[in-house]
Design an enzyme around this catalytic site. Sequence first.
Site, mmCIF file in Angstrom:
data_model
loop_
_atom_site.group_PDB
_atom_site.id
_atom_site.type_symbol
_atom_site.label_atom_id
_atom_site.label_comp_id
_atom_site.label_asym_id
_atom_site.label_seq_id
_atom_site.Cartn_x
_atom_site.Cartn_y
_atom_site.Cartn_z
ATOM 1 N N LYS A 156 1.250 -1.144 0.045
ATOM 2 C CA LYS A 156 -0.291 0.613 -0.156
ATOM 3 C C LYS A 156 0.310 0.855 -0.092
ATOM 4 C CE LYS A 156 -3.870 -2.283 0.781
ATOM 5 N NZ LYS A 156 -3.912 -3.713 0.359
HETATM 6 C C1 LIG Z 1 -4.190 -4.847 0.075
HETATM 7 C C2 LIG Z 1 -3.000 -5.941 0.160
HETATM 8 C C3 LIG Z 1 -3.377 -7.443 -0.987
HETATM 9 C C4 LIG Z 1 -4.383 -6.715 -1.801
HETATM 10 O O1 LIG Z 1 -4.564 -6.339 -2.549
HETATM 11 P P1 LIG Z 1 -5.632 -5.267 -3.234
HETATM 12 O O2 LIG Z 1 -5.070 -4.521 -3.923
HETATM 13 O O3 LIG Z 1 -6.490 -4.931 -2.519
HETATM 14 O O4 LIG Z 1 -6.110 -6.217 -4.755
HETATM 15 C C5 LIG Z 1 -2.604 -8.038 -1.322
HETATM 16 N N1 LIG Z 1 -1.990 -8.118 0.048
HETATM 17 C C6 LIG Z 1 -1.159 -7.470 0.734
HETATM 18 C C7 LIG Z 1 -0.230 -7.364 2.012
HETATM 19 C C8 LIG Z 1 -2.261 -5.654 0.795
HETATM 20 O O5 LIG Z 1 -1.692 -5.224 2.270
#
Ligand SMILES: *Cc1c(COP(=O)(O)O)cnc(C)c1O
Length: 504
Positions: free
Chosen positions: A112
Site C-alpha cells: 500500500k
Molecule cells: C491490500 C493488500 C493486498 C490486496 O491488494 P488489492 O489491491 O486490494 O487487491 C494483498 N496483499 C497485501 C499485503 C495487501 O496489503
Amino acid sequence: MELLYKSTRGDKAEITASQAILQGLAGDGGLFVPVRIPRLDISLKELAGMSYQKTAYEVMKLFLTDFTEEELKHCIACAYDEKFDTEAIAPLAKVKGACYLELFHGATIAFKDMALSILPYLMTTAAGKNGVKNEIVILTATSGDTGKAALAGFADVPGTRIIVFYPKDGVSPIQEKQMVTQKGDNTLVVGIRGNFDDAQNGVKELFGDQELKEELLEAGFQFSSANSINIGRLVPQIVYYVYAYAKLLESGELSEGEKLNVVVPTGNFGNILAAYYAKQMGLPVGKLICASNDNKVLYDFFRTGEYDRNRPFILTTSPSMDILISSNLERLLYRIAGGDAEKDVELMSRLGTEGRYEITPEMREKLSDFCGYYATEKETAKQIAEVYEDTGYVMDPHTAVAACAYGKYTAETKDTAKTVIASTASPYKFTRSVMEAIDKEQYGGMTDFELIDELAAISKTEIPNAIREIRTAPVRHKAVCGVNEMKQTVLEFLGVKTGGTYGF
Ligand SMILES: *Cc1c(COP(=O)(O)O)cnc(C)c1O
C-alpha cells in the site's frame, strides 16, 4: 491530450484527474474511470535505463494530465525518497526460477505504501489547483495495511485529517499495533465491531450521506477517500509493472515485446487492475493471474462468470485478502461491458440486494486475459516453508498465496512464459504466521517480538524500521465502536458534534 474521468454508473459529467482524486467516489456511487486508457508514448528500451521516479513520471503524466510537469515531479520526489529502504524502490528478487517484485520497501512494509506515499501530495496539489479551502478529511476502511500506510502518508500533512476504521478482531497484532501507535494530531484510528466488509460498507454509507456532507461543509470539512477506489491510488500502482518489465528487459531476462505474466495476491482488486491497465497501455503483459486465499470469490468468478458473496467470511493468515466484495472489480466490469453504465448499475444493485450477479457471455469473453487460482491455509503455509527450506528466502503469507497460485497455474497450463509474482508484504509484518508455517513446534510458544528476532536470524535480513519503532511506541488510539456509531464518531472527532461518547 487531456484525459478526463467519469463515473462507472452513468453520471455524464467528465472531470479532470485532480477533481477525481479529490472526490474519491463519484456522486452517483460509482467509481471514476478514465474515458480511455492512454498508450505508453515512450519505448520500453528507453524505459529500461530509468530510475523508479523517472518511470513513475512517464506513466503518471499520461493519466494525470492536468498536473504540470513540475507538480507531478514534485509529488513523485516527495513520495519515493528515503522512506524506502532501497533506491530501487520496488526491487526484483529472483528465487529459484520465480521472480518476486518486492513492493514492501516503504514506510509500513506493505505494498500500500507504493500508492499511499504519493496520494497525500497528489491530493494537496489537487486541492490547490481546484481552489479548495475546506480541510480534507480522509475516511478509510482497512483490512490492515491500507490503514497504516494511509496514516503514515497523511500524518501531519497540513489541511488534512485522517480517520481509519478497522475490524477490531480482523487484523494481525502487529498490524493493529502499527495503527494504534500512529502519531499526528490529525489522525484517528477506530476499531469496528464487525469484519472488513462491515467497515467498508459503513464508510461507503458515510460517503453517501447527504445530510452529513452538508453538516461538514458548513463546518469547513469535506470527505475524500484514500481507499483503493481512489484513482490517485490506482495510477501510481501501474508504475511498478512497467518498471518491472523495463528492469527485466535491461537485464536481458526479457527480450523486447516478449510477454510477461503477472501473479497478484488479490483482495479489493486494485493491484491486479493496475496490471490490467498497464497491459491496456501497451505493456507486453500475458496472463493476469488472480490469486485468492480461502475467500475465493474471485476464483469462482473467473471460473464461472458468477460473482457470489453469499458465503462464510473466513479469517485467514493473509488478512488483507479477506474480502468478499472486491470494490475495484466494478472498474473491470464497466470496461468488459464496453462502457455500458446501465449494465454496471444492474450488476451492482444485484450485488447489493441478492449478494450475487452473473455477467453475460460477451463479457466473459473479454476476461480471457485473466485467470483465477487460490491457495488454502495449509497450502499457503507449505509454500512458505518449502521456499525457505530450499532457498532461505522468507515470504509473507499474501505473497505465498500468489506463489502457490502460480504453481497451480503452471501445473495446469504448462505455460513457461516469464512471470513476476507481486510480493505485497514483508514477512516481518506477519511474523507469527510466517514462523509457525516454518516450524510450529519451535516457534509456537514465543511472543511476537521474540519471533521477530528469530525471523531476522533465519532469513539473515535486517529488522525493518517500521517494526523496530513499534516495539517501544505508546498506544495513542483506543476507540472501538459499532458499525452504526461510525457517523457519531466522525462528527465528534472533527468537533462538529459533542456527545462525549468517545471523548475526543
Ligand atoms: C491490500 C493488500 C493486498 C490486496 O491488494 P488489492 O489491491 O486490494 O487487491 C494483498 N496483499 C497485501 C499485503 C495487501 O496489503
